[in-house]
Write an enzyme that holds these catalytic residues in place. Structure first.
Site, PDB file in Angstrom:
ATOM      1  N   TYR A 148      14.129  18.836   4.890  1.00  0.00           N
ATOM      2  CA  TYR A 148      14.926  17.312   4.551  1.00  0.00           C
ATOM      3  C   TYR A 148      16.238  17.925   3.342  1.00  0.00           C
ATOM      4  CZ  TYR A 148      14.887  13.191   1.320  1.00  0.00           C
ATOM      5  OH  TYR A 148      15.591  11.532   0.740  1.00  0.00           O
ATOM      6  N   GLN A 212       3.139  16.713 -14.140  1.00  0.00           N
ATOM      7  CA  GLN A 212       5.084  16.924 -12.665  1.00  0.00           C
ATOM      8  C   GLN A 212       5.031  15.538 -13.271  1.00  0.00           C
ATOM      9  OE1 GLN A 212       1.931  16.131 -11.366  1.00  0.00           O
ATOM     10  NE2 GLN A 212       2.507  15.947  -8.977  1.00  0.00           N
TER      11      GLN A 212
HETATM   12  P1  NAD Z   1      12.740   5.134   5.119  1.00  0.00           P
HETATM   13  O1  NAD Z   1      12.216   5.729   5.941  1.00  0.00           O
HETATM   14  O2  NAD Z   1      11.802   3.915   4.554  1.00  0.00           O
HETATM   15  O3  NAD Z   1      14.104   4.430   5.822  1.00  0.00           O
HETATM   16  C1  NAD Z   1      15.279   5.694   7.024  1.00  0.00           C
HETATM   17  C2  NAD Z   1      14.848   4.178   8.078  1.00  0.00           C
HETATM   18  O4  NAD Z   1      16.181   5.181   8.378  1.00  0.00           O
HETATM   19  C3  NAD Z   1      14.168   4.196   8.737  1.00  0.00           C
HETATM   20  O5  NAD Z   1      14.266   2.771   9.017  1.00  0.00           O
HETATM   21  C4  NAD Z   1      13.859   5.375   9.904  1.00  0.00           C
HETATM   22  O6  NAD Z   1      13.265   4.430  11.168  1.00  0.00           O
HETATM   23  C5  NAD Z   1      15.545   5.522   9.901  1.00  0.00           C
HETATM   24  N1  NAD Z   1      15.599   6.524  10.506  1.00  0.00           N
HETATM   25  C6  NAD Z   1      14.832   7.474  11.087  1.00  0.00           C
HETATM   26  N2  NAD Z   1      15.893   8.871  11.118  1.00  0.00           N
HETATM   27  C7  NAD Z   1      16.487   7.877  12.241  1.00  0.00           C
HETATM   28  C8  NAD Z   1      17.610   7.927  13.370  1.00  0.00           C
HETATM   29  N3  NAD Z   1      17.344   9.428  13.297  1.00  0.00           N
HETATM   30  N4  NAD Z   1      18.304   7.607  14.096  1.00  0.00           N
HETATM   31  C9  NAD Z   1      18.378   5.561  13.018  1.00  0.00           C
HETATM   32  N5  NAD Z   1      17.645   5.693  12.158  1.00  0.00           N
HETATM   33  C10 NAD Z   1      16.735   6.800  11.321  1.00  0.00           C
HETATM   34  O7  NAD Z   1      13.344   5.955   3.590  1.00  0.00           O
HETATM   35  P2  NAD Z   1      14.230   4.688   2.328  1.00  0.00           P
HETATM   36  O8  NAD Z   1      13.036   5.332   0.890  1.00  0.00           O
HETATM   37  O9  NAD Z   1      14.376   3.377   2.469  1.00  0.00           O
HETATM   38  O10 NAD Z   1      15.425   5.451   1.913  1.00  0.00           O
HETATM   39  C11 NAD Z   1      16.528   5.339   2.886  1.00  0.00           C
HETATM   40  C12 NAD Z   1      17.211   6.642   2.959  1.00  0.00           C
HETATM   41  O11 NAD Z   1      17.481   6.613   1.253  1.00  0.00           O
HETATM   42  C13 NAD Z   1      17.095   7.705   3.474  1.00  0.00           C
HETATM   43  O12 NAD Z   1      18.388   8.016   3.363  1.00  0.00           O
HETATM   44  C14 NAD Z   1      16.637   8.705   2.381  1.00  0.00           C
HETATM   45  O13 NAD Z   1      16.721   9.791   2.207  1.00  0.00           O
HETATM   46  C15 NAD Z   1      17.489   8.469   1.329  1.00  0.00           C
HETATM   47  N6  NAD Z   1      16.759   8.417  -0.084  1.00  0.00           N
HETATM   48  C16 NAD Z   1      15.895   7.642  -0.119  1.00  0.00           C
HETATM   49  C17 NAD Z   1      15.111   7.739  -1.975  1.00  0.00           C
HETATM   50  C18 NAD Z   1      13.752   7.005  -1.828  1.00  0.00           C
HETATM   51  O14 NAD Z   1      13.371   6.847  -2.814  1.00  0.00           O
HETATM   52  N7  NAD Z   1      13.367   5.677  -1.145  1.00  0.00           N
HETATM   53  C19 NAD Z   1      15.337   8.211  -2.262  1.00  0.00           C
HETATM   54  C20 NAD Z   1      16.735   9.839  -2.357  1.00  0.00           C
HETATM   55  C21 NAD Z   1      17.279   9.235  -1.281  1.00  0.00           C
HETATM   56  N1  UDP Z   2       1.848  12.229  -5.765  1.00  0.00           N
HETATM   57  C1  UDP Z   2       0.746  12.451  -6.823  1.00  0.00           C
HETATM   58  N2  UDP Z   2      -0.764  11.867  -6.004  1.00  0.00           N
HETATM   59  C2  UDP Z   2      -0.248  10.722  -4.382  1.00  0.00           C
HETATM   60  C3  UDP Z   2       1.341  10.686  -4.361  1.00  0.00           C
HETATM   61  C4  UDP Z   2       2.232  12.388  -4.739  1.00  0.00           C
HETATM   62  O1  UDP Z   2       0.106  12.673  -7.196  1.00  0.00           O
HETATM   63  O2  UDP Z   2      -0.707  10.592  -3.974  1.00  0.00           O
HETATM   64  C5  UDP Z   2       2.925  13.398  -6.795  1.00  0.00           C
HETATM   65  C6  UDP Z   2       4.135  14.409  -6.430  1.00  0.00           C
HETATM   66  O3  UDP Z   2       3.156  15.786  -5.751  1.00  0.00           O
HETATM   67  C7  UDP Z   2       5.223  14.608  -6.716  1.00  0.00           C
HETATM   68  C8  UDP Z   2       4.879  12.745  -7.155  1.00  0.00           C
HETATM   69  O4  UDP Z   2       4.137  12.326  -7.118  1.00  0.00           O
HETATM   70  O5  UDP Z   2       4.828  15.148  -7.824  1.00  0.00           O
HETATM   71  C9  UDP Z   2       5.900  12.029  -6.499  1.00  0.00           C
HETATM   72  O6  UDP Z   2       5.540  12.034  -4.931  1.00  0.00           O
HETATM   73  P1  UDP Z   2       6.461  11.505  -4.185  1.00  0.00           P
HETATM   74  O7  UDP Z   2       6.125  11.883  -2.688  1.00  0.00           O
HETATM   75  O8  UDP Z   2       6.663   9.790  -3.618  1.00  0.00           O
HETATM   76  O9  UDP Z   2       7.876  12.141  -3.964  1.00  0.00           O
HETATM   77  P2  UDP Z   2       9.166  13.398  -4.103  1.00  0.00           P
HETATM   78  O10 UDP Z   2       7.554  14.338  -4.647  1.00  0.00           O
HETATM   79  O11 UDP Z   2       9.453  13.391  -3.262  1.00  0.00           O
HETATM   80  O12 UDP Z   2       9.506  13.183  -5.274  1.00  0.00           O
END
Ligand code: NAD
Ligand code: UDP
Length: 323
Positions: A148, A212
């Protein structure tokens, strides 16, 4: 389609963030083409939009070329929770890298703006705190999160290379942890997991000792930030951090959710996953300055809305066990 309407492509539009973005773009009068392969997205997220003549959904995998005519592209397609992006790591990195090449190629052919949903994960386990955009990060290239993190880093490189080499108009948003209605209850992300566990009266699983930190942005604030970045002048390519700078320990988040749900769930401790960042918090000075944006929704307010959402989903009885 009227000639004056903007036609906007949202990849990953059936996902958590993407579905809220589609809604907001439709509400302001754009036509929206949602492209998704439904790997982590759900048709349920967009069912309420399908009847609208301004909305269209297309099943497509962004690792394959796409030929459509649009005026603007938001590239969100990519699984975002560690459980989902580690399920098929090769597909995850292909989605970020090949997906970026395909969508940038489309933007180049059409001469349209494209926004990339990048991530705070480009900073890895940061040794600079809070993280400004100038910080180059500390990512383990070989670890389980690398599919990722490195995929998103390579996608940023591609965006800037297409910008310099082919003059594509780009916007790169570095999104920090975002939460809200329509997260999946079984995606393993901390907010959805804790809320579902608390509502079901199950133990709340703290990884490590829970010290964390993360900083959580409510989805409405995030969508506003993304749209502002897309709409800003061509001099702002980014990367721009978009997130909420209110940093909390994960165990504090658990205690808030217990308080807000009135749950009697106990806390249980589990092993910390490999490469789990010890702390994370955005420096949003740049977003404040160039987008005149900052989050408006407090953590308790956003959690209340998220809890209400999960309450009604669980009451409807159509959710799998939290994973
Ligand atoms: P999500 O998993 O709900 O949405 C991702 C969407 O992309 C899904 O609908 C999935 O089916 C689609 N997808 C995955 N692979 C695909 C492919 N090969 N072709 C077409 N569609 C595909 O996740 P989200 O939280 O809505 O995240 C959306 C975007 O924002 C992502 O790019 C993610 O990396 C970025 N992002 C999200 C967060 C967060 O906290 N939610 C944080 C940082 C970055
Ligand atoms: N985490 C946790 N319990 C859970 C899920 C996540 O303590 O059931 C912690 C995880 O280890 C991380 C933080 O919560 O430190 C955020 O996790 P998440 O997977 O939501 O996002 P990311 O690590 O990608 O920021």
């Amino acid at each position: 389609m009227s000639l004056s309407r903007k036609r906007v492509l949202v990849t990953g539009g059936a996902g958590f963030l993407g579905s809220h973005l589609c809604e907001r773009l439709l509400a302001r009068g754009d036509d929206v083409l949602c492209v998704d392969n439904y790997f982590t997205g759900r048709k349920d997220n967009i069912t309420h939009l399908l009847g609208l003549p301004q909305f269209e959904a297309l099943r497509h995998d962004v690792t394959l070329p796409l030929f459509v005519e649009v005026d603007e592209i938001y590239n969100l397609a990519c699984p975002a929770s560690p459980v989902h992006y580690q399920f098929d790591p090769v597909q995850t990195i292909k989605t970020s890298v090949v997906g970026a090449i395909n969508m940038l190629g489309l933007a180049r052919r059409l001469k349209v703006k494209i926004l990339q949903a990048s991530t705070s994960e480009v900073y890895g386990d940061p040794d600079v705190h809070p993280q400004p955009e100038s910080y180059r990060g500390n990512v383990n290239v070989l670890g389980p999160r690398a599919c990722y993190d490195e995929g998103k880093r390579a996608a940023e490189t591609l965006f800037f290379d297409y910008h310099r080499q082919h003059k594509v108009a780009i916007r790169v948003a570095r999104i920090f942890n975002t939460y809200g209605p329509r997260m999946q209850p079984n995606d393993g992300r901390v907010v959805s997991s804790f809320v579902v566990q608390a509502l079901r009266g199950e133990p709340i699983t703290l990884y490590g000792d829970g010290s964390q930190t993360r900083a959580f942005c409510y989805v409405d604030d995030m969508v506003e930030g993304l749209i502002r970045l897309m709409d800003t002048g061509p001099e702002v390519t980014g990367p721009v951090n978009i997130g909420n700078p209110h940093e909390v320990e994960v165990r504090d988040l658990a205690q808030r959710i217990i308080r807000l749900t009135g749950s009697s769930s106990p806390l249980v401790y589990r092993d910390l996953p490999q490469d789990d960042p010890a702390r994370r918090c955005p420096d949003i000075s740049l977003a404040r300055q160039v987008l005149e944006w900052q989050p408006a929704v407090s953590l308790d307010e956003g959690l209340r809305a998220t809890i209400a959402h999960f309450q009604s989903r669980l009451a409807a009885g159509r959710e799998p066990a939290a994973g």
